[in-house]
Design a protein around this motif. Structure first.
Motif, PDB file in Angstrom:
ATOM      1  N   ARG A  24     -15.160   4.219  -2.859  1.00  0.00           N
ATOM      2  CA  ARG A  24     -14.001   4.241  -3.733  1.00  0.00           C
ATOM      3  C   ARG A  24     -13.594   2.819  -4.067  1.00  0.00           C
ATOM      4  O   ARG A  24     -13.862   1.901  -3.300  1.00  0.00           O
ATOM      5  N   LEU A  25     -12.945   2.680  -5.203  1.00  0.00           N
ATOM      6  CA  LEU A  25     -12.385   1.407  -5.596  1.00  0.00           C
ATOM      7  C   LEU A  25     -10.912   1.427  -5.216  1.00  0.00           C
ATOM      8  O   LEU A  25     -10.201   2.388  -5.495  1.00  0.00           O
ATOM      9  N   GLY A  26     -10.469   0.378  -4.549  1.00  0.00           N
ATOM     10  CA  GLY A  26      -9.077   0.305  -4.125  1.00  0.00           C
ATOM     11  C   GLY A  26      -8.513  -1.083  -4.294  1.00  0.00           C
ATOM     12  O   GLY A  26      -9.193  -1.989  -4.791  1.00  0.00           O
ATOM     13  N   TYR A  27      -7.269  -1.244  -3.892  1.00  0.00           N
ATOM     14  CA  TYR A  27      -6.581  -2.508  -4.022  1.00  0.00           C
ATOM     15  C   TYR A  27      -5.885  -2.806  -2.709  1.00  0.00           C
ATOM     16  O   TYR A  27      -5.258  -1.932  -2.117  1.00  0.00           O
ATOM     17  N   TRP A  28      -5.984  -4.034  -2.228  1.00  0.00           N
ATOM     18  CA  TRP A  28      -5.342  -4.413  -0.978  1.00  0.00           C
ATOM     19  C   TRP A  28      -3.828  -4.471  -1.194  1.00  0.00           C
ATOM     20  O   TRP A  28      -3.362  -5.147  -2.095  1.00  0.00           O
ATOM     21  N   VAL A  29      -3.093  -3.778  -0.377  1.00  0.00           N
ATOM     22  CA  VAL A  29      -1.632  -3.843  -0.423  1.00  0.00           C
ATOM     23  C   VAL A  29      -1.107  -4.050   0.994  1.00  0.00           C
ATOM     24  O   VAL A  29      -1.789  -3.750   1.977  1.00  0.00           O
ATOM     25  N   ARG A  30       0.081  -4.598   1.089  1.00  0.00           N
ATOM     26  CA  ARG A  30       0.768  -4.742   2.372  1.00  0.00           C
ATOM     27  C   ARG A  30       2.067  -3.970   2.271  1.00  0.00           C
ATOM     28  O   ARG A  30       2.849  -4.149   1.364  1.00  0.00           O
ATOM     29  N   SER A  31       2.270  -3.046   3.228  1.00  0.00           N
ATOM     30  CA  SER A  31       3.479  -2.223   3.194  1.00  0.00           C
ATOM     31  C   SER A  31       4.382  -2.586   4.369  1.00  0.00           C
ATOM     32  O   SER A  31       3.913  -3.027   5.419  1.00  0.00           O
ATOM     33  N   TRP A  32       5.674  -2.398   4.156  1.00  0.00           N
ATOM     34  CA  TRP A  32       6.669  -2.623   5.202  1.00  0.00           C
ATOM     35  C   TRP A  32       7.263  -1.288   5.583  1.00  0.00           C
ATOM     36  O   TRP A  32       7.583  -0.462   4.730  1.00  0.00           O
ATOM     37  N   THR A  33       7.393  -1.079   6.884  1.00  0.00           N
ATOM     38  CA  THR A  33       7.941   0.167   7.401  1.00  0.00           C
ATOM     39  C   THR A  33       9.122  -0.130   8.312  1.00  0.00           C
ATOM     40  O   THR A  33       9.209  -1.214   8.908  1.00  0.00           O
ATOM     41  N   PHE A  34      10.004   0.838   8.420  1.00  0.00           N
ATOM     42  CA  PHE A  34      11.142   0.739   9.340  1.00  0.00           C
ATOM     43  C   PHE A  34      11.465   2.144   9.823  1.00  0.00           C
ATOM     44  O   PHE A  34      11.561   3.071   9.027  1.00  0.00           O
ATOM     45  N   LEU A  35      11.619   2.291  11.127  1.00  0.00           N
ATOM     46  CA  LEU A  35      11.867   3.585  11.767  1.00  0.00           C
ATOM     47  C   LEU A  35      10.765   4.589  11.433  1.00  0.00           C
ATOM     48  O   LEU A  35      11.001   5.782  11.310  1.00  0.00           O
ATOM     49  N   GLY A  36       9.558   4.093  11.261  1.00  0.00           N
ATOM     50  CA  GLY A  36       8.431   4.965  10.954  1.00  0.00           C
ATOM     51  C   GLY A  36       8.341   5.385   9.503  1.00  0.00           C
ATOM     52  O   GLY A  36       7.459   6.148   9.146  1.00  0.00           O
ATOM     53  N   LEU A  37       9.241   4.901   8.651  1.00  0.00           N
ATOM     54  CA  LEU A  37       9.254   5.278   7.242  1.00  0.00           C
ATOM     55  C   LEU A  37       8.705   4.141   6.390  1.00  0.00           C
ATOM     56  O   LEU A  37       9.133   2.998   6.548  1.00  0.00           O
ATOM     57  N   PRO A  38       7.778   4.411   5.476  1.00  0.00           N
ATOM     58  CA  PRO A  38       7.287   3.353   4.590  1.00  0.00           C
ATOM     59  C   PRO A  38       8.351   3.013   3.555  1.00  0.00           C
ATOM     60  O   PRO A  38       8.831   3.883   2.841  1.00  0.00           O
ATOM     61  N   MET A  39       8.730   1.740   3.493  1.00  0.00           N
ATOM     62  CA  MET A  39       9.827   1.347   2.605  1.00  0.00           C
ATOM     63  C   MET A  39       9.356   0.776   1.275  1.00  0.00           C
ATOM     64  O   MET A  39       9.869   1.137   0.236  1.00  0.00           O
ATOM     65  N   PHE A  40       8.401  -0.142   1.286  1.00  0.00           N
ATOM     66  CA  PHE A  40       7.857  -0.668   0.038  1.00  0.00           C
ATOM     67  C   PHE A  40       6.558  -1.398   0.323  1.00  0.00           C
ATOM     68  O   PHE A  40       6.207  -1.624   1.466  1.00  0.00           O
ATOM     69  N   ALA A  41       5.865  -1.743  -0.756  1.00  0.00           N
ATOM     70  CA  ALA A  41       4.580  -2.436  -0.626  1.00  0.00           C
ATOM     71  C   ALA A  41       4.431  -3.432  -1.758  1.00  0.00           C
ATOM     72  O   ALA A  41       5.033  -3.284  -2.816  1.00  0.00           O
ATOM     73  N   VAL A  42       3.625  -4.429  -1.495  1.00  0.00           N
ATOM     74  CA  VAL A  42       3.296  -5.431  -2.512  1.00  0.00           C
ATOM     75  C   VAL A  42       1.787  -5.617  -2.507  1.00  0.00           C
ATOM     76  O   VAL A  42       1.124  -5.401  -1.500  1.00  0.00           O
ATOM     77  N   LYS A  43       1.256  -6.017  -3.661  1.00  0.00           N
ATOM     78  CA  LYS A  43      -0.180  -6.274  -3.699  1.00  0.00           C
ATOM     79  C   LYS A  43      -0.463  -7.533  -2.901  1.00  0.00           C
ATOM     80  O   LYS A  43       0.277  -8.510  -2.963  1.00  0.00           O
ATOM     81  N   GLU A  44      -1.530  -7.469  -2.134  1.00  0.00           N
ATOM     82  CA  GLU A  44      -1.826  -8.581  -1.235  1.00  0.00           C
ATOM     83  C   GLU A  44      -3.087  -9.319  -1.626  1.00  0.00           C
ATOM     84  O   GLU A  44      -3.211 -10.508  -1.410  1.00  0.00           O
ATOM     85  N   GLY A  45      -4.030  -8.624  -2.149  1.00  0.00           N
ATOM     86  CA  GLY A  45      -5.294  -9.262  -2.490  1.00  0.00           C
ATOM     87  C   GLY A  45      -5.879  -8.607  -3.713  1.00  0.00           C
ATOM     88  O   GLY A  45      -5.187  -7.948  -4.486  1.00  0.00           O
ATOM     89  N   GLY A  46      -7.162  -8.755  -3.848  1.00  0.00           N
ATOM     90  CA  GLY A  46      -7.831  -8.211  -5.013  1.00  0.00           C
ATOM     91  C   GLY A  46      -8.376  -6.821  -4.763  1.00  0.00           C
ATOM     92  O   GLY A  46      -7.989  -6.119  -3.834  1.00  0.00           O
TER      93      GLY A  46
END
Length: 191
Positions: free
Chosen positions: A95-117
């Protein structure tokens, strides 16, 4: 002359929002591998299936041996195996994908930003095996798949930001509670 200032009955329907938030947190902590503290986690956001071509088998073997190991945090390994048991042929595909970094708090995913290519990856139960693409590989695969990650960001990002429902529900509860308190003060003549 009687003073008819009585406290109105307590409105408790909006407390269902807090129950929803509590159940959301408990279910997320029980079913996922996300930590209960503020954490930053790597992920791969799905973009498109890699079309079949003659080098796919060699690239899949290369990704399996040399690719980066990225644990999935969406599900615990035993739950992931149960959910993905019926997709063995899909997991064998690149599969083709995109590297992202996500932030979680209390086990809940809050947001993500693109990290790489872009990356090609194998989707396995409980983890990914990913190989980053260079600029030429990115351009070629994007041309073959016709996909751009940021063109359709919402379906890919909903997976990494659905935890924002919890703070929105708490905010709605605070607003409803303050409205009820104002109505109560007005009915009792305190305003």
């Amino acid at each position: 002359m009687s003073d008819d200032r009585r406290e109105p009955p307590r409105q408790v329907g909006h407390f269902a929002l807090l129950i929803f938030v509590g159940l959301l947190i408990v279910a997320s902590l029980a079913l996922s591998r996300r930590p209960p503290v503020l954490a930053s986690l790597p992920h791969i956001a799905f973009v498109a299936e890699v079309p079949r071509h003659r080098h796919e088998d060699q690239l899949a073997a290369f990704a399996q041996v040399y690719g980066a190991f990225i644990p999935k945090t969406d599900w615990r390994p035993d739950v992931a195996v149960l959910l993905e048991r019926d997709r063995p042929q899909a997991m064998a595909r690149l599969r083709l994908g995109y590297w992202v970094r996500s932030w979680t708090f209390l086990g809940l995913p809050m947001f993500a930003v693109k990290e790489g290519g872009y990356t090609v990856y194998l989707d396995r139960p409980g983890h990914y095996r990913a190989v980053a693409l260079g600029k030429t590989g990115e351009a070629e695969l994007i041309k073959q798949t016709g996909s751009r990650f940021w063109g359709s960001w919402w379906p890919a990002y909903w997976r990494y930001c659905w935890g924002l429902l919890a703070p929105m529900a708490v905010g709605a509860w605070i607003w409803l509670e303050l409205r009820w308190q104002a109505r109560r003060r007005m009915a009792m003549g305190l305003i």
